[in-house]
Design a protein around this motif. Sequence first.
Motif, PDB file in Angstrom:
ATOM      1  N   VAL A 138      12.866   7.459   4.281  1.00  0.00           N
ATOM      2  CA  VAL A 138      11.457   7.502   3.918  1.00  0.00           C
ATOM      3  C   VAL A 138      10.666   8.134   5.044  1.00  0.00           C
ATOM      4  O   VAL A 138      11.165   7.759   6.230  1.00  0.00           O
ATOM      5  CB  VAL A 138      10.973   6.367   3.268  1.00  0.00           C
ATOM      6  N   ASN A 139       9.533   8.525   4.826  1.00  0.00           N
ATOM      7  CA  ASN A 139       8.833   8.844   6.024  1.00  0.00           C
ATOM      8  C   ASN A 139       8.331   7.807   6.782  1.00  0.00           C
ATOM      9  O   ASN A 139       7.984   6.820   6.263  1.00  0.00           O
ATOM     10  CB  ASN A 139       7.338   9.272   5.297  1.00  0.00           C
ATOM     11  N   ALA A 140       8.807   7.709   8.074  1.00  0.00           N
ATOM     12  CA  ALA A 140       8.385   6.562   8.995  1.00  0.00           C
ATOM     13  C   ALA A 140       6.919   6.068   9.070  1.00  0.00           C
ATOM     14  O   ALA A 140       6.612   5.247   9.188  1.00  0.00           O
ATOM     15  CB  ALA A 140       8.937   7.001  10.411  1.00  0.00           C
ATOM     16  N   GLU A 141       6.156   6.970   8.722  1.00  0.00           N
ATOM     17  CA  GLU A 141       4.642   6.606   8.794  1.00  0.00           C
ATOM     18  C   GLU A 141       4.307   5.718   7.999  1.00  0.00           C
ATOM     19  O   GLU A 141       3.453   4.777   8.101  1.00  0.00           O
ATOM     20  CB  GLU A 141       3.902   8.127   8.396  1.00  0.00           C
ATOM     21  N   LEU A 142       4.870   5.831   6.738  1.00  0.00           N
ATOM     22  CA  LEU A 142       4.700   4.739   5.604  1.00  0.00           C
ATOM     23  C   LEU A 142       5.355   3.463   6.145  1.00  0.00           C
ATOM     24  O   LEU A 142       4.373   2.442   6.031  1.00  0.00           O
ATOM     25  CB  LEU A 142       5.586   5.123   4.312  1.00  0.00           C
ATOM     26  N   PHE A 143       6.206   3.295   6.862  1.00  0.00           N
ATOM     27  CA  PHE A 143       6.778   1.932   7.402  1.00  0.00           C
ATOM     28  C   PHE A 143       5.912   1.461   8.505  1.00  0.00           C
ATOM     29  O   PHE A 143       5.692   0.459   8.491  1.00  0.00           O
ATOM     30  CB  PHE A 143       8.086   2.216   7.777  1.00  0.00           C
ATOM     31  N   THR A 144       5.655   2.407   9.418  1.00  0.00           N
ATOM     32  CA  THR A 144       4.785   2.264  10.574  1.00  0.00           C
ATOM     33  C   THR A 144       3.350   1.461  10.071  1.00  0.00           C
ATOM     34  O   THR A 144       3.195   0.411  10.609  1.00  0.00           O
ATOM     35  CB  THR A 144       4.387   3.285  11.401  1.00  0.00           C
ATOM     36  N   PHE A 170       1.570   4.951  17.198  1.00  0.00           N
ATOM     37  CA  PHE A 170       0.052   5.117  17.179  1.00  0.00           C
ATOM     38  C   PHE A 170      -0.546   3.633  17.319  1.00  0.00           C
ATOM     39  O   PHE A 170      -1.533   3.675  16.575  1.00  0.00           O
ATOM     40  CB  PHE A 170      -0.446   5.804  15.847  1.00  0.00           C
ATOM     41  N   VAL A 171       0.126   2.720  17.580  1.00  0.00           N
ATOM     42  CA  VAL A 171      -0.395   1.280  17.813  1.00  0.00           C
ATOM     43  C   VAL A 171      -0.866   1.050  19.086  1.00  0.00           C
ATOM     44  O   VAL A 171      -0.405   1.215  20.001  1.00  0.00           O
ATOM     45  CB  VAL A 171       0.850   0.222  17.383  1.00  0.00           C
ATOM     46  N   LEU A 177       3.570  -2.452  24.298  1.00  0.00           N
ATOM     47  CA  LEU A 177       2.197  -2.627  23.883  1.00  0.00           C
ATOM     48  C   LEU A 177       1.598  -3.533  24.853  1.00  0.00           C
ATOM     49  O   LEU A 177       0.176  -3.645  24.577  1.00  0.00           O
ATOM     50  CB  LEU A 177       2.219  -3.260  22.446  1.00  0.00           C
ATOM     51  N   ARG A 178       2.354  -4.191  25.704  1.00  0.00           N
ATOM     52  CA  ARG A 178       1.492  -5.221  26.473  1.00  0.00           C
ATOM     53  C   ARG A 178       1.584  -4.590  27.965  1.00  0.00           C
ATOM     54  O   ARG A 178       1.259  -5.281  28.929  1.00  0.00           O
ATOM     55  CB  ARG A 178       2.582  -6.583  26.608  1.00  0.00           C
ATOM     56  N   GLY A 179       2.029  -3.138  27.990  1.00  0.00           N
ATOM     57  CA  GLY A 179       1.630  -2.451  29.310  1.00  0.00           C
ATOM     58  C   GLY A 179       2.996  -2.164  29.907  1.00  0.00           C
ATOM     59  O   GLY A 179       2.972  -1.667  31.070  1.00  0.00           O
ATOM     60  N   GLN A 192      -5.078  -1.068   3.170  1.00  0.00           N
ATOM     61  CA  GLN A 192      -5.234  -0.533   4.515  1.00  0.00           C
ATOM     62  C   GLN A 192      -4.218   0.651   4.634  1.00  0.00           C
ATOM     63  O   GLN A 192      -4.619   1.888   5.101  1.00  0.00           O
ATOM     64  CB  GLN A 192      -4.651  -1.480   5.353  1.00  0.00           C
ATOM     65  N   VAL A 193      -3.085   0.428   4.036  1.00  0.00           N
ATOM     66  CA  VAL A 193      -2.119   1.523   4.065  1.00  0.00           C
ATOM     67  C   VAL A 193      -2.511   2.809   3.449  1.00  0.00           C
ATOM     68  O   VAL A 193      -2.429   3.736   3.995  1.00  0.00           O
ATOM     69  CB  VAL A 193      -0.759   1.153   3.571  1.00  0.00           C
ATOM     70  N   GLY A 194      -3.101   2.513   2.167  1.00  0.00           N
ATOM     71  CA  GLY A 194      -3.315   3.753   1.418  1.00  0.00           C
ATOM     72  C   GLY A 194      -4.528   4.637   1.989  1.00  0.00           C
ATOM     73  O   GLY A 194      -4.755   5.783   1.967  1.00  0.00           O
ATOM     74  N   LEU A 195      -5.469   3.793   2.701  1.00  0.00           N
ATOM     75  CA  LEU A 195      -6.618   4.589   3.598  1.00  0.00           C
ATOM     76  C   LEU A 195      -5.996   5.369   4.515  1.00  0.00           C
ATOM     77  O   LEU A 195      -6.239   6.347   4.764  1.00  0.00           O
ATOM     78  CB  LEU A 195      -7.402   3.345   4.083  1.00  0.00           C
ATOM     79  N   GLN A 196      -5.287   4.819   5.488  1.00  0.00           N
ATOM     80  CA  GLN A 196      -4.684   5.530   6.548  1.00  0.00           C
ATOM     81  C   GLN A 196      -3.759   6.668   5.924  1.00  0.00           C
ATOM     82  O   GLN A 196      -3.890   7.784   6.693  1.00  0.00           O
ATOM     83  CB  GLN A 196      -3.857   4.576   7.534  1.00  0.00           C
ATOM     84  N   LEU A 197      -2.981   6.521   4.959  1.00  0.00           N
ATOM     85  CA  LEU A 197      -2.199   7.710   4.513  1.00  0.00           C
ATOM     86  C   LEU A 197      -2.820   8.772   3.917  1.00  0.00           C
ATOM     87  O   LEU A 197      -2.566   9.891   4.304  1.00  0.00           O
ATOM     88  CB  LEU A 197      -0.960   6.973   3.428  1.00  0.00           C
TER      89      LEU A 197
END
Lengths: 186, 252
Positions: free
Chosen positions: A19-25, A120-121, A160-162, B44-49
């Motif tokens: 799946v799209n990694a974005e969904l997971f992220t 993007f975190v 994420l902590r540098g 939150q997920v829906g908003l961003q997606l």
Amino acid sequence: MAPLAPRSGDAVFANVERVNAELFTLTYGAIVRQLLTDLEEVDEVNKQLDLMGYNIGIRLVDEFLAKSNVSRCVNFKETAEVIAKVGFKMFLGVTASVTNWDVDGTSCSLILEDNPLVDFVELPDTCQGLYYCNILSGVIRGALEMVSMKTEVTWLRDMLRGDDAYELRLKLLKQVPEEYPYKDDE
Amino acid sequence: MVGREVAESCIDSVITEMVSAYCNRFYSAKPELASPRIEAIGFQVGLQLSERYTMERPRFTDHLEAIKFICKDFWSELFKKQIDNLKTNHRGTFVLQDNHFRWLTRMSIEPSKNSSDHPSGNTTTTTKTKESQAAEMHLCFPCGIIRGALTNLGIPCAVSAEVSNLPAYSLKSGEHEQRPPCGVQEFWAGTIEVEAGVWDLGERAMKDKTKKDTGSPFSSSYNGRANSTFQKSKFREPYPFSYENKPSEITN
């Protein structure tokens, strides 16, 4: 019937449903965010992420063993390599490297330079002490427990902590031999 | 557009574990506290997606276009397929139907002793309730995703799900034209029903839905269920509103 040859991480990853990694992220990020809201304490969130990872790991290992056809690892060194090259690859699409072995061969570091969980975190200042990727440590710990290894998995470096990479310290505590529920004689 | 990918079991595991944590660990005594939080995660997920998936598009001209976006492009990005059927009552209620909802197909509910006794497929009330409850908890998450996506597109709404026959389910979403002019997010619980399921065509007649074989995945038929399930929001009295003159057919 000859045993199937173990597949490379790339080959397995190419064969699983992806799946799209974005969904997971984004899903993972939303979960961490909600956990922070509901549990309020960063330590509690770390603990819950680890527990969630553990519960995932104990099941994920079955899928891993089924799809990767890895043969039984002869030692912990092989185990760590398999996790880094096949395990991470077939689920997260990235490979890790294994370094810094101790003299006994029971402790090593898994280094991840690329981590889909953190795309993007950015952590706000209010989350000092949060191990955002703590689910990963739980997954590894849970998976290994299902193959009779009790381990301790801790974070040494966290981007994420540098820090400049993600480094997990993997330590084998005990190898518990499989117990059979019946006597093997007769 | 194929960006970075991960294994599907990652997302499946994470969602399942999240629902389990909220229902069985954090709020085991009070499931009514778990569902809004699961829904909030989805929101939150829906908003961003939806933000990401609409970056290069012009704004939607009307609500119907936005709903169709959800049914086609958005659903495809998430589930690799489109919504199978879209219905509306032209009064702000939409019914989205997915005949094979991906995230539920892998759900296994512990089989109950009673379920095997009924060859017709009917289960006892208790088993159905348990199955329904478990599935509904899971569905809070995609409901939230839809609500988040629509909210980002400027459509305040309420989305709810209903399990009729595992792995069948129906999602409900209500839709409202005007947003009250205040800072508080107020919305009406209407009924956009997304009905989905793998129907056992041989064993179980479909409910009173007219399934037209029009060839087009979108039909304008509506079975009038909306009226009975319209709920008031706790914030305001409902006021009648109507869809501006829209043609009754929702064509591709």
